[in-house]
Design an enzyme around this catalytic site. Structure first.
Site, PDB file in Angstrom:
ATOM      1  N   HIS A   1      11.305 -26.501 -30.128  1.00 40.39           N
ATOM      2  CA  HIS A   1       9.919 -27.231 -29.352  1.00 40.39           C
ATOM      3  C   HIS A   1      10.415 -27.539 -27.817  1.00 40.39           C
ATOM      4  O   HIS A   1       8.954 -27.298 -27.504  1.00 40.39           O
ATOM      5  CB  HIS A   1       9.896 -28.396 -29.923  1.00 40.39           C
ATOM      6  CG  HIS A   1       8.956 -27.808 -31.386  1.00 40.39           C
ATOM      7  ND1 HIS A   1       7.332 -27.707 -31.003  1.00 40.39           N
ATOM      8  CD2 HIS A   1       8.705 -27.940 -32.578  1.00 40.39           C
ATOM      9  CE1 HIS A   1       6.476 -27.476 -32.021  1.00 40.39           C
ATOM     10  NE2 HIS A   1       7.296 -27.591 -33.042  1.00 40.39           N
TER      11      HIS A   1
ATOM     12  N   LYS B   1     -13.167 -24.539 -48.443  1.00 39.52           N
ATOM     13  CA  LYS B   1     -13.135 -25.440 -48.078  1.00 39.52           C
ATOM     14  C   LYS B   1     -12.113 -26.672 -48.440  1.00 39.52           C
ATOM     15  O   LYS B   1     -12.118 -27.806 -47.540  1.00 39.52           O
ATOM     16  CB  LYS B   1     -14.122 -25.542 -46.378  1.00 39.52           C
ATOM     17  CG  LYS B   1     -13.973 -24.289 -46.443  1.00 39.52           C
ATOM     18  CD  LYS B   1     -15.839 -23.615 -45.499  1.00 39.52           C
ATOM     19  CE  LYS B   1     -16.160 -23.059 -44.491  1.00 39.52           C
ATOM     20  NZ  LYS B   1     -17.572 -23.160 -43.622  1.00 39.52           N
TER      21      LYS B   1
ATOM     22  N   GLU C   1       0.237 -23.878 -29.497  1.00 39.20           N
ATOM     23  CA  GLU C   1       1.569 -25.141 -29.953  1.00 39.20           C
ATOM     24  C   GLU C   1       2.525 -24.269 -29.817  1.00 39.20           C
ATOM     25  O   GLU C   1       2.800 -23.269 -29.651  1.00 39.20           O
ATOM     26  CB  GLU C   1       1.651 -25.166 -31.682  1.00 39.20           C
ATOM     27  CG  GLU C   1       2.721 -25.944 -32.041  1.00 39.20           C
ATOM     28  CD  GLU C   1       3.324 -25.816 -33.834  1.00 39.20           C
ATOM     29  OE1 GLU C   1       2.414 -25.476 -33.886  1.00 39.20           O
ATOM     30  OE2 GLU C   1       3.796 -26.341 -33.882  1.00 39.20           O
TER      31      GLU C   1
ATOM     32  N   ASP D   1     -13.960 -17.804 -40.658  1.00 43.33           N
ATOM     33  CA  ASP D   1     -14.290 -19.480 -40.502  1.00 43.33           C
ATOM     34  C   ASP D   1     -13.188 -20.111 -40.573  1.00 43.33           C
ATOM     35  O   ASP D   1     -12.429 -20.391 -41.808  1.00 43.33           O
ATOM     36  CB  ASP D   1     -15.525 -19.509 -41.582  1.00 43.33           C
ATOM     37  CG  ASP D   1     -16.115 -20.279 -41.514  1.00 43.33           C
ATOM     38  OD1 ASP D   1     -15.592 -21.853 -40.846  1.00 43.33           O
ATOM     39  OD2 ASP D   1     -16.604 -20.731 -42.138  1.00 43.33           O
TER      40      ASP D   1
END
Lengths: 409, 409, 409, 409
Positions: free
Chosen positions: A402, A237, A108, A311
């Site tokens: 951006h 999660k 990104e 993870d």
């Protein structure tokens, strides 16, 4: 036909089943699950031939096939993600007391620059104070009975059984320790949250094994109709309100204070404007029924988790953060962020493979004894991002940043 | 001193500020932000020298420095993550109609095997049906006024202004299109959700630019006291109840049906037991105040997002999934999953860099015209994981599977 | 035996079933469901005799038995709740433009005094501005199919069918109007939110009937395997994130501004301290995974709903409020509250029975044409309570106020 | 002018403030806050004259003015709400072991009939088993410091201080007892949840006073910059994920089992269809981001809370329920409901005023020693409603039931 392709063809020859007009093929396994370099190459070649594509970059990775055992199955090579570095970040923790440069694996554009800007402001402002408050992980097995009374019996018996359960858990692991069990009767079923200290590992495997031992003891004694090792109530999660109370990883807090001059010079915006914008954003987030309040804590967590062999799916629970931005007495800023369920490890899992050990080295967090230090650095990193993004939102620079750094589309 | 180190030293020489006893150093930038190969190497060398560590693996990556421009800043090399392949996965979508092998970038042992098992069951059972229902992305600017009446005025004027706003948005992008605006007055502030179709890109940059154009028009006309381009109500990269209604990415559904024999032979458990266990899990999840109901949708999303160059922080919104498992009339299983806010792209962002294009090739999803296909494959992949994990939970195999395939700790 | 007891004994003589050692008795029904005064008295007498208790107060109520028909079954009299009055409350709405005195049916000591204090401060400060932004109610039927494709077909056909559906709905009610239908495919099932304008009624009965007509048309055309009129997704009388986006009742906003002198003199606390405390409370609420942010909006809603014959269970959806408290430019306070799902009525339901019509008269809100006015008054009332409680929290007076006015225990 | 009007005019003569064109009037207070019968009548007369309305029904209530002291301020009479009775309900609790008839104060037509039907089915099926698992109430003060380290210091010192804190709490109340304190550091602030057993009272006044004593001790020792007695994290009268873990009132569970014949005969629908419909509803509720899963637990809670003099605003927290409906082995139904935060009292608050004592008598729950019994009855009552509504939803009778019993609009 090349040797690698032939090797794959032999291993993958097993037909599975006839789908109308198709012959299903399993991914080639080879002997011993196929972790030899040649097996990895052959599996890749099998895929290239089957799909008619070319995978040189995947094959160019430097992770040795045999070292992947235990971390991935059916390996075909390595994914490569650009790695940038942001810093300096001065942290005053109990475990992390240094200036850090943090590795981000991301694609990104503008992300690293944004965090760097936040880190610079925080560091010039005197640094980030960080503390780990809780450090545990948990599983919540479920025991289903035929009658409510039986569920209640188990729940009420639990306190007296704790020493036995802890002993059973201890027999399965040298690193974890059962610290408490919390029953919740929800009907004919009782949930039993088993909370462990897990040392420097994320610890879900250890938690799974130790909880299994706890369950076996409870199953033998109370004879439930059914039981589940992981009921889903542990919110592993997943996003869940329960995460805010902790119990899944480390509960970490980071705070900082910035003089008005630094806000102005590094972030290019007035502190008072930032505070006003942030307050509006908190209610906008409430209107979206958000869990936690933050700008985008997930950005840092995802990029650093990839770099450090964490993870990555745990980003979902870890990103349940509560950030706050207030005016300080001198017209500057007071910042703080609470990450109640930050699951990080410096040993076990993916921390020993690929580029993860080197990235852990960059933070001085490789191996035993460093998990809390890592948690403090990460909380400080998240704070830097929240600061920088808040400033960008306030300054109306969001779109422009951006445009300058990111690819357009 | 080597040339790379000397290069870094020259670039990084700028002192920032004196923290007590420390001399802060910025990460070296070099000319043009330092994307030349030599700059990347020099930056890495600077870090190695500064920290006294060695980063050969990070330097062994094959991503060319200049190609990183727009995707990362301060590059020092590439993170490498083991890449495994799971399949075959038969998908009957509107866009994806084939057997797929799905690349997972992960270090969680047993994960690929678990998904492979689920895929095998689904494929042998006849495959997964998938559909994309909504396909959009959004930003929610906030306009703050001094008086409630002004906020109301903007909200009520919005429908009539839509053509102008759409035109302003269209001037900023060839790929996106403003499809609707939804005002919500929350006090003196009004939130204006701007919903766009974004083609094959994730589209947040495009959404940001186009929303900025919408805002400029509204700002000029209504003269708010303050305005924020991204208020936080869009729940980008955050967990929020609002995500379930869609608006952030694709709303995708996947369904499948499995005969009892396949459940038994591939998954090793009785269908009826799985259904019973799943029902208990849904209430356990409700007891945790979960957002959505699923086993661990985040697992597949994180691993595939890394492989495919997606914005990995979007896993947080994308994982807000509602999975269901029921008994079918013939004693087998009926499965379905709804991913209401799946943000995926096949162009833009990180899709063109590193190993991402090759991984997209593996799925036949590289470039324009493939985003909905990718969404269908991902929904089917998530369904495979939910199936396999549900079976493991029901069979009490959860701990054991990790023991067999995963590293222990 | 008295005549009323004898009457009850005859009506209730029907034995139901033998529970071990028990003879079950139904509540006596009498002819025509027993709404005659004598029936009500006899039913009460039956209960008194059966339980050996005395219920004079319940019998002292002034609601005539026959008027209860349609509002309650098995009537035994009336519950009586103390009724207090708080005001003056100056409201500048579109529909409510007056000074109001608001009736509270409550037994919580100090509650009325607290709201009165808040109203006084707001009124002296210049009054409350209020607006109704949305005004609708909804039901969300679910249609279950055997295959995903069928669910998708219904969803995609919906826009074109809207005129027919609206016509079918219109045939069932003179007061409601179908304003939009929103499909959401969640698997083999599709949810279809049917949104209605409901005039001055809460409208759930009307919504139920009209949605039933919509369903019949859809059922005939698409032949689902199953369908539910109320799927649960409408969040009627439940707490749900979806409520914040509106669709269940009126979305109302109230705002006010207070000069520092009024804050100090009426509330006895400094504005700046209130703002600081409120900000801390917003994060404390986020830490509890709260839905909405407010002090205790439910207090006013419950007390006024009882007084006004509203459906009190709707307090659960109506209390999902977002309150905000900021410093104004002059050192005073800016307040606002958003009630996104406020279900109120001035006709239908319980608005015509007991003391409700008189309480509606007190607000000038009896009968047709007053529901939005009532919504504005209620939003202003909630704002008064939030203000007063925020001040009490800031001043540390919370416990003391209860001590002074409330009963101790 | 009548004497009552004259009395009011004298008391209410005080002018407050001049709003443009208005002369504000306070509600008349009279001597000693105006609880004399004559004062109540005079206040009502003042309102009638001021508003030009007539309030005879409000004046017809039988609650004596002086008895209202401590439960309401500015009394003008009593609200009257129709009271119906539903039963028989057979409960097998630890505290409630009998057949009950439950009083509902409601104006929602068909509600009592629906609960009666559910109770009948449950009772004929053998009754409801119920248990109270936790029994506590809590407040969560917040302590704000200048530095994170200070917040951490308080949190870490808390376990050792517990005996002192418990002693300080004990000095304020004879009925409550501090059972644990749970710190959560969220930044420079620390939340300290103080959990009490509260006997048969709802206990929030007692909790407030005792927590105040705890705070004073902590404030003296740790010298926070600010502190709040009620931070908002206790989720009193608000919907919040934290409520599911209990701590706010009683955590109660009720279960039952129904033979297929009873389901068919009493509820008029097949058990299997009910189970299928309920499963679809659970995912529809998840799609709405619901807190808890239930049909409409709030219905019973609101109606019974009004009848029994409970604090009705607590319905918001109490309704956070998780209901489940499964097929039993014999083709019938297994039901259960968990109410994790049920705040009920049999002493204190409104339990001693109006019709509340008589309604408590109907349940045999008046006075000390009955709060857990009441909790068990209420959980069984909620279960009856969930059952009946689930059956109605499955049978498509929802709209029709309202048509038959409810008023139309």
């Amino acid at each position: 036909m090349s040797e690698t392709k032939a090797r794959a063809r032999r291993a993958g020859a097993s037909k599975l089943h006839e789908v109308p007009g198709e012959r299903l093929e399993l991914v080639p396994r080879f002997a011993a699950q196929g972790y030899e370099e040649a097996d990895v190459a052959a599996r890749r070649a099998w895929l290239e031939e089957k799909l008619g594509c070319s995978l040189p970059m995947i094959g160019a990775g430097a992770i040795a096939g045999p070292t992947m055992r235990g971390n991935v199955e059916n390996p075909i090579g390595a994914a490569q993600v650009p790695l940038g570095i942001a810093g300096p970040l001065l942290v005053h923790g109990e475990h992390a007391r240094d200036i850090f440069y943090v590795p981000f694996a991301t694609t990104e554009g503008a992300l690293v620059r944004s965090y760097e800007r936040g880190m610079l402001a925080l560091t010039r402002g005197g640094g980030v104070t960080a503390r780990v408050l809780q450090d545990e992980n948990s599983a919540t097995p479920l025991f289903a009975f035929s009658e409510l009374e039986q569920a209640v019996e188990l729940a009420r018996a639990l306190p007296a059984l704790f020493p036995q359960l802890a002993e059973a858990a201890a027999a399965t692991t040298a690193h974890g320790r059962l610290v408490r069990v919390e029953p919740r009767v929800i009907g004919r079923e009782v949930l039993v949250t088993c909370v462990f200290s897990t040392g420097d590992a994320s610890g879900m495997n250890m938690v799974g094994r130790a909880t299994h031992a706890v369950c076996e003891l409870l199953v033998e004694r109370f004879r439930p109709r059914r039981w589940l090792l992981m009921s889903g109530a542990e919110a592993e999660k997943r996003a869940a309100g329960a995460l805010l109370a902790g119990g899944k990883g480390k509960s970490v807090v980071a705070t900082a204070r910035l003089a008005p001059a630094i806000v102005r010079s590094v972030l290019g915006v007035e502190a008072a404007l930032m505070v006003e914008c942030w307050r509006a954003s908190t209610r906008a987030q409430a209107e979206a029924a958000s869990l936690g309040i933050n700008v985008q804590a997930a950005n840092a967590l995802a990029a650093v988790f990839i770099a450090l062999g964490q993870d990555v799916a745990n980003v979902v629970n870890a990103a349940t953060a509560v950030f706050a931005l207030d005016a300080s007495a001198d017209g500057g800023l007071e910042l703080q962020v609470h990450l109640p369920s930050l699951t990080v490890a410096t040993v076990g899992g993916g921390t020993g493979i690929g580029t993860a050990p080197e990235c852990l080295d960059i933070l001085g967090c490789r191996g035993d004894g460093h998990a809390r230090k890592l948690a403090e650095i990460l909380a400080a990193t998240v704070l830097a991002g929240e600061l920088s993004l808040s400033a960008a939102v306030a300054a109306g620079q969001h779109a422009e940043a951006h445009d300058r750094y990111g690819r357009k589309r």
